[in-house]
Design an enzyme around this catalytic site. Structure first.
Site, short mmCIF file in Angstrom:
data_model
loop_
_atom_site.label_atom_id
_atom_site.label_comp_id
_atom_site.label_asym_id
_atom_site.label_seq_id
_atom_site.Cartn_x
_atom_site.Cartn_y
_atom_site.Cartn_z
N HIS A 115 -7.56 -11.87 -0.41
CA HIS A 115 -7.75 -10.99 0.49
C HIS A 115 -8.63 -9.92 0.06
O HIS A 115 -9.57 -9.98 1.10
CB HIS A 115 -6.22 -10.31 0.69
CG HIS A 115 -6.24 -9.41 2.28
ND1 HIS A 115 -5.75 -9.38 2.96
CD2 HIS A 115 -6.89 -7.90 1.99
CE1 HIS A 115 -6.07 -8.17 3.82
NE2 HIS A 115 -6.63 -7.15 3.30
N GLU A 116 -8.69 -9.89 -0.80
CA GLU A 116 -9.53 -8.83 -1.52
C GLU A 116 -11.38 -9.18 -1.83
O GLU A 116 -11.38 -8.95 -1.21
CB GLU A 116 -9.48 -7.92 -3.31
CG GLU A 116 -7.59 -7.66 -2.76
CD GLU A 116 -8.21 -5.96 -1.80
OE1 GLU A 116 -8.64 -5.30 -0.95
OE2 GLU A 116 -6.88 -5.98 -0.99
N HIS A 162 -12.54 -9.43 1.48
CA HIS A 162 -13.36 -8.28 2.40
C HIS A 162 -14.62 -8.06 1.73
O HIS A 162 -15.57 -7.82 2.38
CB HIS A 162 -12.65 -7.41 1.52
CG HIS A 162 -11.24 -6.66 2.38
ND1 HIS A 162 -11.27 -6.01 4.18
CD2 HIS A 162 -10.17 -6.14 1.97
CE1 HIS A 162 -10.14 -5.68 4.39
NE2 HIS A 162 -9.28 -5.49 3.02
N GLU A 178 -8.75 -6.24 8.62
CA GLU A 178 -7.07 -6.70 7.78
C GLU A 178 -7.28 -7.64 8.23
O GLU A 178 -6.77 -8.98 7.77
CB GLU A 178 -5.99 -5.83 8.04
CG GLU A 178 -6.43 -4.62 7.47
CD GLU A 178 -6.67 -4.89 5.60
OE1 GLU A 178 -5.54 -4.45 5.16
OE2 GLU A 178 -7.92 -5.04 4.85
N ASP A 198 -6.94 -11.27 6.18
CA ASP A 198 -6.16 -12.27 6.03
C ASP A 198 -6.34 -13.73 6.28
O ASP A 198 -5.65 -14.80 5.27
CB ASP A 198 -4.89 -11.81 6.14
CG ASP A 198 -4.07 -10.18 6.22
OD1 ASP A 198 -4.36 -10.29 5.22
OD2 ASP A 198 -3.61 -9.42 6.93
#
Length: 480
Positions: free
Chosen positions: A129-130, A133, A194, A198
């Protein structure tokens, strides 16, 4: 000071040591999502942030754990698109559940994630997930969005963010004043991203060989645990978790083929190591806990439970009891870095330095470029009083891995009793720079250049001194 005790906008902005003029010249991203800055510039900001993090947070300098999270991150990155620069993975000693992404591919993980995750796939789901980003340029897009609506805010943001690291309440107040925003609207942009993080993170997770259901299971555990909490973990403040996110993660995971992933031994080794050596409370009785797990009274793999038991015994100075456990593990996992490191600690605790050096030299022949083996060997040579051998080893290593603060720390220790004062000062300068202590770095590099007896070396040190001074300007912009 804990950087992640402040909302994610601080993390997004922290890598921006730029002037008002530079901020105003950022190119427009546009609807296609082109970056607000060049890749080279973002990488530079990531480097500045990693030094800022080391200066202000309890960054873990454990070579085995750092190798593990780096390997895990690269396994995910091998399946990612648009990886524009080398990523760095920092482990922060903090029992809270949190992770953050920054400009330049810097990913921070709290040790609390290991304590909370049940398996490697759950930990990997957070990392995926990070990573997303960063690869999707969510950070750069946010900054471009803010600079369009308030053109002078980025320059003012720098000082507010730096203050927020040192004093979260005062820093957040300054940040909100600079932006003219309430806290809620300050994080809305990251909330909009987000679902994308995801969705794409789930694809990374699956393609890298992990269980895609792990993301939804980790989300659900967080939601169940903190549903009615008055003070949820920072991860839920920076990464809000409405029911729709959990439902979508579960639905998307169902689109992938069913995959049964065996428990990962290295993940459990890492978790045990963090529990014994880095957990901030409740470690005294861990040897009894792991003994019970080794006897089959729990969910741990037997080898990981024995490893945790051995580390626990070492921590209470019972090396005689730890030795047979590690010897048994070495028979089947002799090349595992966690075992190599633990055996080294055991021998050094018993002043059996020669035995440790022999084993590490043999391991080095099998794993010639391995950082864990190299650092363990250098540290053992130091403990054995073989400073010149350690210095020779570390000098070669520092040329290839100049961004490792532990290497420069050990090299300075090795050089201190030797006659090369210039090299000693240079090692101290490089260590200070990696920790964000630029006043000391510049002072020590000046001494290194002055003390050098070699004209060519003086020229190289002089050039490095100018680099440090430029880095110090960026650092001052970040802090002031």
């Amino acid at each position: 000071m804990r950087l992640c005790s402040t909302p994610l906008i601080l993390a997004l902005a922290l890598g921006l040591p730029v002037s008002a003029q530079a901020a105003d010249s950022l190119p427009d991203i546009g609807t296609a999502g082109v970056s607000a800055m060049s890749v080279e510039r973002e990488a530079r900001f990531g480097d500045a942030f990693s030094r800022f993090a080391r200066a202000n947070q309890p960054v873990v300098n454990d070579p085995v754990l750092n190798e593990y999270i780096t390997d895990l991150g690269h396994r995910l990155l091998s399946q990612a698109d648009s990886v524009r620069f080398p990523f760095r993975f920092l482990l922060i000693r903090d029992d809270s559940i949190n992770a953050s992404a920054f400009l330049g591919g810097v990913i921070q993980l709290h040790t609390g994630l290991f304590l909370y995750a049940d398996n490697e796939s759950e930990l990997a789901s957070v990392m995926a997930h990070e990573i997303t980003h960063v690869t999707q340029r969510h950070i750069a897009r946010y900054l471009e969005s803010r600079s369009r609506s308030t053109p002078l805010t980025i320059a003012g943001l720098v000082g507010s963010v730096a203050l927020a690291v040192v004093n979260p309440q005062a820093g957040m107040a300054a940040l909100q004043t600079t932006l003219g925003l309430k806290m809620q609207s300050a994080i809305n942009y990251t909330r909009d991203n987000e679902f994308e993080a995801d969705r794409l993170g789930l694809r990374l997770l699956h393609n890298a060989g992990f269980d895609p259901n792990a993301m939804a299971s980790f989300f659900q555990k967080l939601a169940d645990k903190y549903q009615f909490a008055s003070t949820p973990p920072q991860m839920l403040l920076t990464h809000p978790l409405p029911a729709s996110r959990i439902a979508e993660a579960r639905s998307r995971a169902a689109d992938y083929s069913v995959r049964k992933v065996a428990p990962a031994l290295d993940f459990q080794f890492a978790k045990a190591r963090i529990m014994v050596r880095l957990q901030q409370s409740g470690t005294r009785e861990l040897h009894k806990y792991f003994a019970g797990q080794a006897a089959g009274n729990g969910t741990w793999l037997p080898e990981a439970a024995r490893y945790g038991q051995a580390l626990s015994l070492l921590s209470i100075n019972k090396s005689d009891d730890a030795r047979p456990l590690l010897a048994q593990l070495a028979q089947t996992h002799g090349d595992n870095l966690f075992i190599i490191d633990a055996l080294t600690d055991l021998d050094n605790a018993d002043n059996r330095h020669d035995a440790a050096i022999k084993r590490l030299q043999q391991a080095r022949q099998r794993l010639p470029e391995n950082k864990v083996v190299m650092i363990n060997l250098a540290d053992t040579l130091l403990q054995a009083g073989r400073h010149q051998d350690a210095a020779t080893l570390l000098d070669d290593y520092s040329r290839r891995y100049s961004d490792n603060p532990l290497v420069w720390d050990l090299l300075a220790q090795a050089l201190r009793p030797l006659s090369d004062e210039s090299a000693f000062r240079r090692a101290r300068a490089e260590l200070a720079a990696l920790q964000g202590r630029y006043d000391i770095a510049v002072q020590q590099m000046e001494l290194a250049a002055t003390l050098s007896q070699d004209a060519m070396q003086r020229a190289r040190l002089g050039a490095r001194l100018e680099q440090l001074r430029r880095q110090q300007q960026d650092w001052d912009a970040l802090r002031n």
